[in-house]
Design a protein around this motif. Structure first.
Motif, PDB file in Angstrom:
ATOM      1  N   GLN A 153       0.837  -1.175   0.000  1.00 22.29           N
ATOM      2  CA  GLN A 153       0.000   0.000   0.000  1.00 22.29           C
ATOM      3  C   GLN A 153       0.878   1.234   0.000  1.00 22.29           C
ATOM      4  O   GLN A 153       2.091   1.176   0.171  1.00 22.29           O
ATOM      5  CB  GLN A 153      -0.928  -0.003   1.215  1.00 22.29           C
ATOM      6  N   SER A 167      -7.341   2.155  -4.775  1.00 17.31           N
ATOM      7  CA  SER A 167      -8.191   1.600  -3.719  1.00 17.31           C
ATOM      8  C   SER A 167      -9.003   2.725  -3.088  1.00 17.31           C
ATOM      9  O   SER A 167      -8.461   3.762  -2.700  1.00 17.31           O
ATOM     10  CB  SER A 167      -7.359   0.894  -2.645  1.00 17.31           C
ATOM     11  N   LEU A 202      -5.346  -7.458  -0.457  1.00 18.33           N
ATOM     12  CA  LEU A 202      -5.876  -6.310  -1.190  1.00 18.33           C
ATOM     13  C   LEU A 202      -7.001  -5.655  -0.395  1.00 18.33           C
ATOM     14  O   LEU A 202      -7.655  -6.302   0.416  1.00 18.33           O
ATOM     15  CB  LEU A 202      -6.391  -6.755  -2.555  1.00 18.33           C
ATOM     16  N   GLU A 211      -1.046  -0.724  -4.068  1.00 16.08           N
ATOM     17  CA  GLU A 211      -2.339  -0.051  -4.022  1.00 16.08           C
ATOM     18  C   GLU A 211      -2.112   1.407  -3.618  1.00 16.08           C
ATOM     19  O   GLU A 211      -1.316   1.686  -2.715  1.00 16.08           O
ATOM     20  CB  GLU A 211      -3.270  -0.714  -3.014  1.00 16.08           C
TER      21      GLU A 211
END
Length: 267
Positions: A6, A143, A177, A221
């Motif tokens: 992330q 995201s 995820l 992400e």
């Protein structure tokens, strides 16, 4: 298998445009060449939304490809008027997946970014995706459900469906995820063959992620804010498209293809 990062887990090394690390430069050294960026925008009857989207495309984008899905309004004319350098191509068959695959094959940039034409995604976020590709990642996806992201459009039913499908992909691929059914993504063009895309509908977004995970690509992400479409009606059908996404997840799960081939082999 958890190759997902992330935004808060960004890497700290310096890299060449191709992702390989390089030593600290001397004052007189030239920087490595900048990677080029192709933006793929599938559109069908989005003439009223195109100006808002195109006027916000950042300077890091070198090529914009509008893939028209047999629009009956002024989508193509509006795109050309707003951005004279836009490349306009017709998709080869029906469906968003077909439009994206058509655009991917026509792209010439080192990086490919895909986003919708309805104004629900912010072009100003593209540099965040490019940053992670520049720093060694192969596939970057937006995201709505990490810090800094959000949605002003998602319904309770769609959120629930996304959570169910997300739980399935995280279990099948042993990953973490935070979002699945969101089509703001970017990847290195030289991995297009590894992504091995065949879907014709909205499920192509899930197919891309499943194949990126299966191929061992380095995935990041980044937070993204989803806005309501600016005008018109969405072509998304939550129930039927959700079923297609689930079928895609099950058919592409690890071991599914080899099992299917074994079942077809003669005894």
């Amino acid at each position: 298998m958890n190759n997902t990062h992330q935004l808060t887990e960004r890497t700290s090394f310096d890299t060449h445009a191709d992702g390989s690390p390089h030593p600290l430069r001397r004052a007189g050294d030239r920087p490595p060449p900048r990677a080029t960026v192709s933006l793929i925008v599938p559109a069908r009857n989005e003439a009223r939304n195109i100006p808002w989207v195109f006027e916000q495309i950042p300077d890091c984008v070198d090529e914009v490809i509008l893939v028209d899905g047999d629009s009956v309004d002024a989508t193509v004319h509006m795109a050309t008027r707003c951005l004279p350098t836009v490349r306009h191509i017709e998709q080869s068959g029906p469906g968003k997946g077909n439009a994206l695959r058509t655009g991917f094959l026509s792209a010439t940039g080192d990086y490919i970014v895909m986003m919708d034409a309805d104004g629900s995604m912010l072009p100003g976020e593209i540099p965040h995706y490019v940053h992670f590709l520049d720093n060694g990642f192969d596939f970057v996806k937006g995201s709505r459900f990490i810090a800094g992201g959000g949605s002003l459009d998602i319904t309770r039913f769609r959120r629930l469906g996304n959570q169910v499908l997300l739980a399935a992909v995280n279990r099948l691929y042993d990953t973490k995820l935070t979002d699945l059914c969101y089509g703001f993504c970017a990847f290195r063009r030289d991995f297009l063959e590894d992504l091995d895309l065949h879907s014709s509908g909205f499920e192509i977004e899930t197919e891309m992620i499943a194949h990126a995970l299966r191929s061992g690509l380095r995935i990041a992400e980044v937070p993204s804010l989803e806005l309501p479409r600016r005008s018109g009606r969405s072509n998304l059908h939550a129930v039927s498209d959700g079923r297609r996404v689930l079928r895609t997840l099950l058919s592409e799960r690890p071991g599914a293809r080899s099992a299917a081939r074994a079942g077809r082999s003669p005894a």
